[in-house]
Design a protein around this motif. Sequence first.
Motif, PDB file in Angstrom:
ATOM      1  N   ASP A 203      -1.328  10.947  -0.849  1.00  0.00           N
ATOM      2  CA  ASP A 203      -0.747  12.070  -0.126  1.00  0.00           C
ATOM      3  C   ASP A 203      -0.349  13.206  -1.067  1.00  0.00           C
ATOM      4  O   ASP A 203      -0.497  14.380  -0.739  1.00  0.00           O
TER       5      ASP A 203
ATOM      6  N   THR B 126       0.798  -1.215   0.000  1.00  0.00           N
ATOM      7  CA  THR B 126       0.000   0.000   0.000  1.00  0.00           C
ATOM      8  C   THR B 126       0.835   1.272   0.000  1.00  0.00           C
ATOM      9  O   THR B 126       0.276   2.350  -0.107  1.00  0.00           O
ATOM     10  N   THR B 127       2.144   1.175   0.111  1.00  0.00           N
ATOM     11  CA  THR B 127       2.942   2.399   0.197  1.00  0.00           C
ATOM     12  C   THR B 127       2.853   3.221  -1.078  1.00  0.00           C
ATOM     13  O   THR B 127       2.828   4.446  -1.015  1.00  0.00           O
TER      14      THR B 127
ATOM     15  N   ASN C  14       0.277   3.386  -3.151  1.00  0.00           N
ATOM     16  CA  ASN C  14      -1.036   4.016  -3.194  1.00  0.00           C
ATOM     17  C   ASN C  14      -1.143   5.158  -2.194  1.00  0.00           C
ATOM     18  O   ASN C  14      -1.705   6.202  -2.504  1.00  0.00           O
ATOM     19  N   THR C  15      -0.600   4.990  -1.008  1.00  0.00           N
ATOM     20  CA  THR C  15      -0.698   6.048  -0.017  1.00  0.00           C
ATOM     21  C   THR C  15       0.127   7.259  -0.425  1.00  0.00           C
ATOM     22  O   THR C  15      -0.270   8.389  -0.159  1.00  0.00           O
TER      23      THR C  15
END
Length: 139
Positions: free
Chosen positions: A65, A57-58, A60-61
Motif C-alpha cells: 500500500d 500478511t498485514t 506485506n500489504t
Amino acid sequence: MAGISQDWEPVVIRKKAPTSAARKDEKAVNAARRSGAEIETVRKATAGSNKAASSSTTLNTRKLDEDTENLSHQKVPTELKKAIMQARQDKKLTQSQLAQLINEKPQIIQEYESGKAIPNQQIISKLERALGAKLRGKK
C-alpha cells in the motif's frame, strides 16, 4: 493314531483400534459418553477463524500500500522488433518458418514482433543466427 492331538486353544479376533479421525467423529464421541469412557475436549486458540492467515500478511500489504512505484516487466524495444521483422522479410520467411528454424513456437516470434514478449537473450541470439543479422546493439 495315537500321535495325533488337537489344539483346542481359543483364538481371539479383535477389531482394529479406531483411527484418529474416527475417534473425533460425533458418533464415536457419543458412544464413548454412553459407555462412561473418559473424553477430553481441547479448544484451540484460533479454531474456526482465519486469523493465522490474515495476521501474517498485514506487513506485506502495508508495504504494498505504501509503495508508489509502478512495476512492470521489461518488453521488447521498438528497434528490436522492427529489426526482427525487417530481417525476416528480407529472408522471405513467415513467422512460422522462422520459429521452426530456431526451434521455438510461432507464438514467440509473433510476441517479439508485436513487442509483447519479455526479452530473452538466448532467443534473440537464435534469431540473429537464423536471420544472419545483428539485432542487438553493436557488439
